[in-house]
Design a protein around this motif. Structure first.
Motif, PDB file in Angstrom:
ATOM      1  N   LEU A  88      41.066  39.616  46.378  1.00  0.00           N
ATOM      2  CA  LEU A  88      40.966  38.966  44.304  1.00  0.00           C
ATOM      3  C   LEU A  88      40.483  38.826  43.760  1.00  0.00           C
ATOM      4  O   LEU A  88      40.269  40.351  44.014  1.00  0.00           O
ATOM      5  N   ILE A  89      41.477  38.894  42.522  1.00  0.00           N
ATOM      6  CA  ILE A  89      41.358  39.599  41.349  1.00  0.00           C
ATOM      7  C   ILE A  89      40.278  39.068  40.347  1.00  0.00           C
ATOM      8  O   ILE A  89      40.435  37.617  40.539  1.00  0.00           O
ATOM      9  N   ILE A  90      39.680  39.191  39.897  1.00  0.00           N
ATOM     10  CA  ILE A  90      38.520  38.470  38.941  1.00  0.00           C
ATOM     11  C   ILE A  90      38.992  39.311  37.284  1.00  0.00           C
ATOM     12  O   ILE A  90      37.710  40.280  37.878  1.00  0.00           O
ATOM     13  N   HIS A  91      39.078  38.525  36.565  1.00  0.00           N
ATOM     14  CA  HIS A  91      39.428  38.455  35.039  1.00  0.00           C
ATOM     15  C   HIS A  91      38.254  38.020  34.194  1.00  0.00           C
ATOM     16  O   HIS A  91      37.954  37.656  33.953  1.00  0.00           O
ATOM     17  N   ILE A  92      36.741  39.367  33.560  1.00  0.00           N
ATOM     18  CA  ILE A  92      35.951  39.391  33.219  1.00  0.00           C
ATOM     19  C   ILE A  92      35.739  39.031  31.824  1.00  0.00           C
ATOM     20  O   ILE A  92      36.677  39.980  30.902  1.00  0.00           O
ATOM     21  N   PRO A  93      36.119  37.904  31.122  1.00  0.00           N
ATOM     22  CA  PRO A  93      36.522  39.003  28.935  1.00  0.00           C
ATOM     23  C   PRO A  93      35.371  39.435  29.010  1.00  0.00           C
ATOM     24  O   PRO A  93      34.540  39.585  29.129  1.00  0.00           O
ATOM     25  N   ALA A  94      36.213  41.003  28.273  1.00  0.00           N
ATOM     26  CA  ALA A  94      35.775  41.290  26.891  1.00  0.00           C
ATOM     27  C   ALA A  94      34.770  42.683  28.736  1.00  0.00           C
ATOM     28  O   ALA A  94      34.216  44.002  28.080  1.00  0.00           O
ATOM     29  N   TYR A  95      34.646  42.472  30.001  1.00  0.00           N
ATOM     30  CA  TYR A  95      34.942  43.650  30.797  1.00  0.00           C
ATOM     31  C   TYR A  95      35.437  44.629  30.703  1.00  0.00           C
ATOM     32  O   TYR A  95      36.686  44.278  30.741  1.00  0.00           O
ATOM     33  N   LYS A  96      35.068  45.925  30.421  1.00  0.00           N
ATOM     34  CA  LYS A  96      36.018  47.208  30.869  1.00  0.00           C
ATOM     35  C   LYS A  96      35.940  48.282  31.597  1.00  0.00           C
ATOM     36  O   LYS A  96      37.030  49.250  31.572  1.00  0.00           O
ATOM     37  N   ASN A  97      35.114  47.906  32.642  1.00  0.00           N
ATOM     38  CA  ASN A  97      35.022  48.806  33.252  1.00  0.00           C
ATOM     39  C   ASN A  97      35.221  48.715  34.659  1.00  0.00           C
ATOM     40  O   ASN A  97      35.023  48.043  35.638  1.00  0.00           O
ATOM     41  N   ASN A  98      36.923  47.885  34.950  1.00  0.00           N
ATOM     42  CA  ASN A  98      37.640  47.809  36.085  1.00  0.00           C
ATOM     43  C   ASN A  98      36.960  48.860  37.279  1.00  0.00           C
ATOM     44  O   ASN A  98      36.791  49.830  37.459  1.00  0.00           O
ATOM     45  N   THR A  99      36.960  48.215  38.314  1.00  0.00           N
ATOM     46  CA  THR A  99      36.892  48.682  39.647  1.00  0.00           C
ATOM     47  C   THR A  99      37.570  47.878  40.374  1.00  0.00           C
ATOM     48  O   THR A  99      37.988  46.636  40.196  1.00  0.00           O
ATOM     49  N   THR A 100      37.525  48.157  41.759  1.00  0.00           N
ATOM     50  CA  THR A 100      37.930  47.990  43.330  1.00  0.00           C
ATOM     51  C   THR A 100      36.756  48.174  44.216  1.00  0.00           C
ATOM     52  O   THR A 100      36.146  48.928  44.053  1.00  0.00           O
ATOM     53  N   SER A 101      36.710  47.037  44.537  1.00  0.00           N
ATOM     54  CA  SER A 101      35.286  46.661  45.752  1.00  0.00           C
ATOM     55  C   SER A 101      35.874  46.680  47.191  1.00  0.00           C
ATOM     56  O   SER A 101      36.541  46.087  47.168  1.00  0.00           O
ATOM     57  N   ASN A 102      35.511  47.226  47.791  1.00  0.00           N
ATOM     58  CA  ASN A 102      35.922  46.862  49.430  1.00  0.00           C
ATOM     59  C   ASN A 102      34.781  46.086  50.017  1.00  0.00           C
ATOM     60  O   ASN A 102      34.682  46.266  51.251  1.00  0.00           O
ATOM     61  N   ILE A 103      33.797  45.809  49.516  1.00  0.00           N
ATOM     62  CA  ILE A 103      32.397  45.459  50.502  1.00  0.00           C
ATOM     63  C   ILE A 103      32.823  43.781  51.262  1.00  0.00           C
ATOM     64  O   ILE A 103      33.953  43.050  51.019  1.00  0.00           O
ATOM     65  N   PRO A 104      32.689  43.797  52.564  1.00  0.00           N
ATOM     66  CA  PRO A 104      32.713  42.793  52.377  1.00  0.00           C
ATOM     67  C   PRO A 104      32.651  41.055  52.017  1.00  0.00           C
ATOM     68  O   PRO A 104      31.446  41.048  51.814  1.00  0.00           O
ATOM     69  N   SER A 105      34.026  40.456  52.211  1.00  0.00           N
ATOM     70  CA  SER A 105      33.636  38.818  51.694  1.00  0.00           C
ATOM     71  C   SER A 105      34.622  38.055  51.741  1.00  0.00           C
ATOM     72  O   SER A 105      35.787  38.290  52.632  1.00  0.00           O
ATOM     73  N   GLY A 106      34.247  36.791  51.751  1.00  0.00           N
ATOM     74  CA  GLY A 106      35.133  35.995  51.968  1.00  0.00           C
ATOM     75  C   GLY A 106      34.999  34.642  50.857  1.00  0.00           C
ATOM     76  O   GLY A 106      34.468  34.479  49.580  1.00  0.00           O
ATOM     77  N   HIS A 107      35.902  33.894  51.621  1.00  0.00           N
ATOM     78  CA  HIS A 107      35.638  32.637  50.483  1.00  0.00           C
ATOM     79  C   HIS A 107      34.715  31.678  50.114  1.00  0.00           C
ATOM     80  O   HIS A 107      34.645  31.168  49.277  1.00  0.00           O
ATOM     81  N   LEU A 108      34.015  31.541  50.877  1.00  0.00           N
ATOM     82  CA  LEU A 108      32.482  30.951  50.395  1.00  0.00           C
ATOM     83  C   LEU A 108      31.984  31.641  49.551  1.00  0.00           C
ATOM     84  O   LEU A 108      30.688  31.564  48.754  1.00  0.00           O
ATOM     85  N   ASP A 109      31.896  33.561  49.322  1.00  0.00           N
ATOM     86  CA  ASP A 109      31.558  33.866  48.720  1.00  0.00           C
ATOM     87  C   ASP A 109      31.819  33.084  46.812  1.00  0.00           C
ATOM     88  O   ASP A 109      31.120  34.159  45.943  1.00  0.00           O
TER      89      ASP A 109
END
Length: 303
Positions: free
Chosen positions: A176-197
């Motif tokens: 899951l990759i999300i581009h947020i306009p004007a957001y500069k603090n790129n990060t990788t998250s390993n929290i459990p997540s799924g399609h319903l989120d």
């Protein structure tokens, strides 16, 4: 509380467009889109002729034509695009797009080439969004719909992982990759997540309140240590454990420490395993009891 799809929430404030260069009758998508409040859809025959790869129009041509359509939509808009080229069994990519050698019979090698091609096509799509002046004011979410179907022993030849059943289960995942306009603090998250989120998370980014709606998923931008990702067979993952059941039985399941892969007493997972089963039962009741029309009618009668 209202039980709604993201399209039913957004169609009150925006234009909705969905595209998939395949038969609109597949999974009854054409009919389903109408019921979900989609304003406009494009399927296989709606696209101009182009290069075909595997199931249909190549990702490069599909995304290029989709950008042309998107750029004509009134703003704000919500578009949902389904690509095809990087699809199992990954055996239809023309030779000119292959950048890695392929051993005979290796699904992994074929996958690496097709996913590289799709990555290239998405890159071109982003460049086109920029050329159209859309990229800098668009939230862009890219995700996969299911895993690659590649054996864990093959995966272990290109990434560092063991090959036990818990390792195979933990690799049953998608990006899951999300581009947020004007957001500069790129990060990788390993929290459990799924399609319903996805729905509550995207609504959060759009500044749309979810207080009046019920979701079985979670907002990924909120710190919620009780978050669960529930799998169809009754397995689940949370921030500390992975509960694995192949039969659906909680008593026969195995409770693992998520970080160490070490087996834990089943009692460490029992409460959340029961919660996972409850959520699956709720989902089944919604579908098997055809409750969505009733909920929709009830919601409309309150508005």
């Amino acid at each position: 509380m209202k039980v709604l799809y993201i399209s039913r929430i957004l169609n009150k404030i925006t234009i909705l467009f969905r595209a998939h260069a395949y038969d609109g009758q597949f999974w009854s998508r054409k009919t389903m889109h109408q019921h979900l409040g989609i304003d406009s859809s494009m399927f296989g025959s709606d696209f101009s002729a182009g290069e075909n790869i595997g199931w249909g129009l190549s990702d490069k041509d599909f995304l290029e034509q989709s950008v042309q359509r998107i750029s004509t939509l009134p703003q704000p808009f919500f578009s949902f695009l389904i690509t095809l080229s990087n699809h199992h069994p990954y055996d239809a990519l023309p030779a000119q797009y292959k950048v890695f050698d392929e051993k005979e019979g290796s699904m992994l090698d074929r996958y690496l080439n097709t996913v590289h091609y799709t990555d290239m096509a998405i890159g071109a799509f982003i460049d086109q969004l920029k050329q159209k002046g859309l990229y800098d004011n668009t939230v862009l979410a890219i995700y996969g719909d299911h895993d690659s179907s590649i054996d864990i022993k093959d995966i272990a030849t290109v990434v560092k992982t063991d090959t036990d059943i818990i390792d195979a289960s933990k690799w049953d995942k998608v990006p899951l990759i999300i581009h947020i306009p004007a957001y500069k603090n790129n990060t990788t998250s390993n929290i459990p997540s799924g399609h319903l989120d996805l729905t509550p998370s995207l609504l959060h980014l759009l500044g749309i309140s979810t207080e009046d709606h019920f979701f079985m998923g979670n907002d990924l931008f909120e710190n919620d240590p009780s978050r669960l990702v529930v799998f169809r067979n009754g397995s689940y993952a949370d921030e500390s454990h992975y509960f694995l059941t192949l039969s659906g039985s909680i008593a026969e399941g195995q409770c693992y420490d998520l970080k160490t892969n070490q087996l834990q007493p089943n009692s460490s997972c029992t409460a959340n395993a029961n919660e996972a089963r409850k959520r699956l039962d709720m989902s089944d009741l919604m579908i098997q009891g055809d409750l969505v029309p009733r909920l929709k009618a009830a919601n409309e009668s309150k508005e």
